[in-house]
Scaffold this motif. Structure first.
Motif, PDB file in Angstrom:
ATOM      1  N   SER A 109       0.825  -1.205   0.000  1.00 49.99           N
ATOM      2  CA  SER A 109       0.000   0.000   0.000  1.00 49.99           C
ATOM      3  C   SER A 109       0.859   1.254   0.000  1.00 49.99           C
ATOM      4  CB  SER A 109      -0.924  -0.002   1.221  1.00 49.99           C
ATOM      5  OG  SER A 109      -1.671   1.187   1.288  1.00 49.99           O
ATOM      6  N   ALA A 110       1.955   1.232   0.777  1.00 54.17           N
ATOM      7  CA  ALA A 110       2.849   2.392   0.835  1.00 54.17           C
ATOM      8  C   ALA A 110       3.501   2.638  -0.515  1.00 54.17           C
ATOM      9  CB  ALA A 110       3.913   2.182   1.913  1.00 54.17           C
ATOM     10  N   CYS A 111       3.932   1.574  -1.168  1.00 57.71           N
ATOM     11  CA  CYS A 111       4.568   1.713  -2.480  1.00 57.71           C
ATOM     12  C   CYS A 111       3.593   2.282  -3.499  1.00 57.71           C
ATOM     13  CB  CYS A 111       5.095   0.363  -2.966  1.00 57.71           C
ATOM     14  SG  CYS A 111       6.559  -0.204  -2.074  1.00 57.71           S
ATOM     15  N   LEU A 112       2.331   1.801  -3.459  1.00 58.30           N
ATOM     16  CA  LEU A 112       1.332   2.301  -4.390  1.00 58.30           C
ATOM     17  C   LEU A 112       1.037   3.770  -4.135  1.00 58.30           C
ATOM     18  CD1 LEU A 112      -1.180  -0.707  -4.483  1.00 58.30           C
ATOM     19  CD2 LEU A 112       0.388   0.022  -6.298  1.00 58.30           C
ATOM     20  N   THR A 113       0.990   4.157  -2.860  1.00 58.78           N
ATOM     21  CA  THR A 113       0.734   5.551  -2.510  1.00 58.78           C
ATOM     22  C   THR A 113       1.843   6.445  -3.020  1.00 58.78           C
ATOM     23  OG1 THR A 113      -0.486   4.883  -0.532  1.00 58.78           O
ATOM     24  CG2 THR A 113       0.315   7.155  -0.612  1.00 58.78           C
ATOM     25  N   LEU A 114       3.099   6.021  -2.815  1.00 59.20           N
ATOM     26  CA  LEU A 114       4.236   6.786  -3.322  1.00 59.20           C
ATOM     27  C   LEU A 114       4.140   6.967  -4.823  1.00 59.20           C
ATOM     28  CD1 LEU A 114       7.288   5.374  -1.321  1.00 59.20           C
ATOM     29  CD2 LEU A 114       6.500   7.749  -1.345  1.00 59.20           C
ATOM     30  N   THR A 115       3.789   5.894  -5.524  1.00 57.46           N
ATOM     31  CA  THR A 115       3.707   5.937  -6.974  1.00 57.46           C
ATOM     32  C   THR A 115       2.641   6.924  -7.436  1.00 57.46           C
ATOM     33  OG1 THR A 115       4.423   3.639  -7.108  1.00 57.46           O
ATOM     34  CG2 THR A 115       3.341   4.540  -9.047  1.00 57.46           C
ATOM     35  N   LEU A 116       1.488   6.905  -6.779  1.00 60.29           N
ATOM     36  CA  LEU A 116       0.384   7.759  -7.187  1.00 60.29           C
ATOM     37  C   LEU A 116       0.705   9.232  -6.996  1.00 60.29           C
ATOM     38  CD1 LEU A 116      -2.662   5.735  -5.788  1.00 60.29           C
ATOM     39  CD2 LEU A 116      -2.085   6.105  -8.192  1.00 60.29           C
ATOM     40  N   PHE A 117       1.438   9.563  -5.946  1.00 61.24           N
ATOM     41  CA  PHE A 117       1.659  10.963  -5.604  1.00 61.24           C
ATOM     42  C   PHE A 117       3.036  11.477  -6.061  1.00 61.24           C
ATOM     43  CE2 PHE A 117      -1.778   9.846  -2.762  1.00 61.24           C
ATOM     44  CZ  PHE A 117      -2.600  10.958  -2.855  1.00 61.24           C
ATOM     45  N   ALA A 118       3.731  10.717  -6.894  1.00 62.97           N
ATOM     46  CA  ALA A 118       5.054  11.147  -7.325  1.00 62.97           C
ATOM     47  C   ALA A 118       5.133  11.264  -8.845  1.00 62.97           C
ATOM     48  CB  ALA A 118       6.105  10.151  -6.826  1.00 62.97           C
ATOM     49  N   CYS A 119       3.992  11.451  -9.493  1.00 67.24           N
ATOM     50  CA  CYS A 119       3.983  11.592 -10.947  1.00 67.24           C
ATOM     51  C   CYS A 119       4.407  13.003 -11.331  1.00 67.24           C
ATOM     52  CB  CYS A 119       2.600  11.300 -11.497  1.00 67.24           C
ATOM     53  SG  CYS A 119       2.095   9.571 -11.270  1.00 67.24           S
ATOM     54  N   ALA A 120       5.185  13.121 -12.382  1.00 65.65           N
ATOM     55  CA  ALA A 120       5.653  14.410 -12.869  1.00 65.65           C
ATOM     56  C   ALA A 120       5.692  14.354 -14.388  1.00 65.65           C
ATOM     57  CB  ALA A 120       7.037  14.730 -12.295  1.00 65.65           C
ATOM     58  N   THR A 121       6.032  15.485 -14.990  1.00 68.94           N
ATOM     59  CA  THR A 121       6.134  15.567 -16.443  1.00 68.94           C
ATOM     60  C   THR A 121       7.484  16.162 -16.809  1.00 68.94           C
ATOM     61  OG1 THR A 121       3.742  15.908 -16.623  1.00 68.94           O
ATOM     62  CG2 THR A 121       5.079  16.452 -18.543  1.00 68.94           C
ATOM     63  N   SER A 122       8.189  15.530 -17.728  1.00 66.43           N
ATOM     64  CA  SER A 122       9.508  15.994 -18.146  1.00 66.43           C
ATOM     65  C   SER A 122       9.371  17.202 -19.064  1.00 66.43           C
ATOM     66  CB  SER A 122      10.252  14.868 -18.863  1.00 66.43           C
ATOM     67  OG  SER A 122       9.759  14.726 -20.193  1.00 66.43           O
ATOM     68  N   PRO A 123      10.476  17.908 -19.358  1.00 63.48           N
ATOM     69  CA  PRO A 123      10.412  19.065 -20.258  1.00 63.48           C
ATOM     70  C   PRO A 123       9.879  18.736 -21.653  1.00 63.48           C
ATOM     71  CG  PRO A 123      12.464  19.077 -19.034  1.00 63.48           C
ATOM     72  CD  PRO A 123      11.804  17.766 -18.743  1.00 63.48           C
ATOM     73  N   THR A 124       9.971  17.477 -22.068  1.00 63.75           N
ATOM     74  CA  THR A 124       9.469  17.098 -23.386  1.00 63.75           C
ATOM     75  C   THR A 124       8.036  16.571 -23.330  1.00 63.75           C
ATOM     76  OG1 THR A 124      10.326  14.829 -23.245  1.00 63.75           O
ATOM     77  CG2 THR A 124      11.813  16.515 -24.113  1.00 63.75           C
ATOM     78  N   GLY A 125       7.438  16.590 -22.139  1.00 65.24           N
ATOM     79  CA  GLY A 125       6.059  16.145 -22.000  1.00 65.24           C
ATOM     80  C   GLY A 125       5.893  14.685 -21.638  1.00 65.24           C
ATOM     81  N   ARG A 126       6.976  14.022 -21.298  1.00 64.82           N
ATOM     82  CA  ARG A 126       6.919  12.604 -20.950  1.00 64.82           C
ATOM     83  C   ARG A 126       6.533  12.440 -19.476  1.00 64.82           C
ATOM     84  NH1 ARG A 126      10.607   9.515 -18.528  1.00 64.82           N
ATOM     85  NH2 ARG A 126      12.193  11.140 -18.733  1.00 64.82           N
ATOM     86  N   SER A 127       5.643  11.504 -19.187  1.00 63.12           N
ATOM     87  CA  SER A 127       5.285  11.214 -17.796  1.00 63.12           C
ATOM     88  C   SER A 127       6.452  10.530 -17.104  1.00 63.12           C
ATOM     89  CB  SER A 127       4.056  10.305 -17.747  1.00 63.12           C
ATOM     90  OG  SER A 127       2.931  10.950 -18.295  1.00 63.12           O
ATOM     91  N   GLN A 128       6.698  10.891 -15.866  1.00 63.90           N
ATOM     92  CA  GLN A 128       7.822  10.317 -15.135  1.00 63.90           C
ATOM     93  C   GLN A 128       7.470  10.151 -13.663  1.00 63.90           C
ATOM     94  OE1 GLN A 128      10.051  14.697 -15.134  1.00 63.90           O
ATOM     95  NE2 GLN A 128      11.227  12.914 -15.605  1.00 63.90           N
ATOM     96  N   LEU A 129       8.236   9.282 -13.016  1.00 67.68           N
ATOM     97  CA  LEU A 129       8.039   8.988 -11.601  1.00 67.68           C
ATOM     98  C   LEU A 129       9.236   9.508 -10.821  1.00 67.68           C
ATOM     99  CD1 LEU A 129       6.375   7.414  -9.414  1.00 67.68           C
ATOM    100  CD2 LEU A 129       7.910   5.494  -9.866  1.00 67.68           C
ATOM    101  N   THR A 130       9.011  10.455  -9.924  1.00 70.35           N
ATOM    102  CA  THR A 130      10.082  11.011  -9.093  1.00 70.35           C
ATOM    103  C   THR A 130       9.629  10.952  -7.638  1.00 70.35           C
ATOM    104  OG1 THR A 130       9.186  13.243  -9.464  1.00 70.35           O
ATOM    105  CG2 THR A 130      10.971  12.514 -10.913  1.00 70.35           C
ATOM    106  N   LEU A 131      10.223  10.043  -6.888  1.00 72.73           N
ATOM    107  CA  LEU A 131       9.798   9.800  -5.510  1.00 72.73           C
ATOM    108  C   LEU A 131      10.463  10.717  -4.494  1.00 72.73           C
ATOM    109  CD1 LEU A 131       9.877   5.881  -5.472  1.00 72.73           C
ATOM    110  CD2 LEU A 131       7.886   7.361  -5.796  1.00 72.73           C
ATOM    111  N   PHE A 132      11.587  11.337  -4.852  1.00 72.85           N
ATOM    112  CA  PHE A 132      12.383  12.057  -3.864  1.00 72.85           C
ATOM    113  C   PHE A 132      12.334  13.567  -4.095  1.00 72.85           C
ATOM    114  CE2 PHE A 132      14.015   7.795  -4.366  1.00 72.85           C
ATOM    115  CZ  PHE A 132      14.153   7.370  -3.055  1.00 72.85           C
ATOM    116  N   PRO A 133      12.308  14.366  -3.024  1.00 69.47           N
ATOM    117  CA  PRO A 133      12.303  15.830  -3.179  1.00 69.47           C
ATOM    118  C   PRO A 133      13.598  16.304  -3.826  1.00 69.47           C
ATOM    119  CG  PRO A 133      12.642  15.206  -0.886  1.00 69.47           C
ATOM    120  CD  PRO A 133      12.290  13.950  -1.611  1.00 69.47           C
ATOM    121  N   GLU A 134      13.497  17.340  -4.631  1.00 68.46           N
ATOM    122  CA  GLU A 134      14.675  17.846  -5.335  1.00 68.46           C
ATOM    123  C   GLU A 134      15.738  18.365  -4.367  1.00 68.46           C
ATOM    124  OE1 GLU A 134      15.676  17.793  -8.734  1.00 68.46           O
ATOM    125  OE2 GLU A 134      14.180  16.227  -8.420  1.00 68.46           O
TER     126      GLU A 134
END
Length: 266
Positions: A6-31
């Motif tokens: 459940s924790a892994c799924l939660t992280l995945t759901l709330f860590a979605c981002a978009t790259s400069p080229t418009g690609r969906s990406q997963l970033t789990l850690f704060p910059e």
């Protein structure tokens, strides 16, 4: 077991981002955490590796960086607060890198393969593109999820058996070939695309990016087969760069017309 999944799924759901080229990406850690990791790594590298002491090399590399960064800031306002630090390493390998936190390293070997300011701008623009696109965060996040997945599989399989060993072996190979390596090639291609635009916007000739890779091929840096390689093959890179070249040349011509004419010389 269920809380961990459940924790892994939660992280995945709330860590979605978009790259400069418009690609969906997963970033789990704060910059901020990625920047700390980049800064720490950069400091360690300076302590463990030989640094170049030729001031002309440092001036030359900084000249190229100083032309590229304003264009990055214009495209990525969120990076304007980044204080970029540039170091030249005394290493014959034709390599360069950029780390989260605004750290750029260039090997002296790259200054031999990149024959002019335009080719060096292609290299540095590419490496800065990795930072802007948060590729390090993606790689760390992917590694975290891959390791977690393998641990979950080990727990679910119960006692160690020959079948379980085979399963884990296949899972490791599958993760390596099916996820990690193609993912890295995608990063490289995306950084090529970003770097091409950055150099063109700064007034560097984007056509020299192709010449750089021809030089890399001659130097033997492109000899690794593309399959099971973390980088695209040289022929693939050149093809993809040429496919984007018409647009890049228009951007370059506009930059030149507006007075952006870098004059970085070694």
């Amino acid at each position: 077991m269920k809380p961990l999944i459940s924790a892994c799924l939660t992280l995945t759901l709330f860590a979605c981002a978009t790259s400069p080229t418009g690609r969906s990406q997963l970033t789990l850690f704060p910059e901020s955490q990625m920047a700390q990791m980049g800064t720490s790594t950069f400091t360690s590298m300076q302590q463990s590796q030989k640094m170049d002491t030729n001031p002309r090399n440092a001036t030359y590399v900084n000249c190229v960086v100083n032309a590229l960064i304003p264009e990055l800031n214009a495209l990525a306002p969120g990076m304007r607060s980044t204080q970029w630090e540039v170091k030249v390493f005394a290493d014959d390998a034709p390599n360069a890198f950029a780390l989260p936190g605004g750290k750029i390293g260039v090997h002296t070997g790259m200054l031999k393969v990149a024959e002019n300011q335009h080719q060096l701008a292609s290299v540095i623009g590419h490496e800065v593109g990795h930072v802007w696109a948060k590729h390090s965060n993606e790689r760390v996040s992917q590694g975290f999820l891959t390791q977690s997945g393998m641990q979950l599989a080990a727990v679910a399989a119960g006692d160690m058996t020959s079948e379980k060993q085979q399963l884990l072996g296949l899972l490791g190979v599958g993760a390596q070939v099916g996820v990690i390596l193609p993912f890295s090639r995608k990063h490289e291609s995306e950084a090529d695309e970003i770097g091409l635009e950055l150099m063109a916007r700064a007034g560097f000739d984007p056509r020299q990016s192709v010449e750089l890779w021809k030089n890399m091929q001659k130097a033997g840096s492109g000899s690794t087969p593309e399959f099971l390689s973390t980088h695209p093959g040289v022929d693939t890179r050149i093809r993809d760069l040429n496919a984007r070249m018409d647009r890049a040349i228009k951007i370059y011509q506009q930059a030149q017309a507006s007075g952006k004419r870098p004059n970085c010389r070694l």
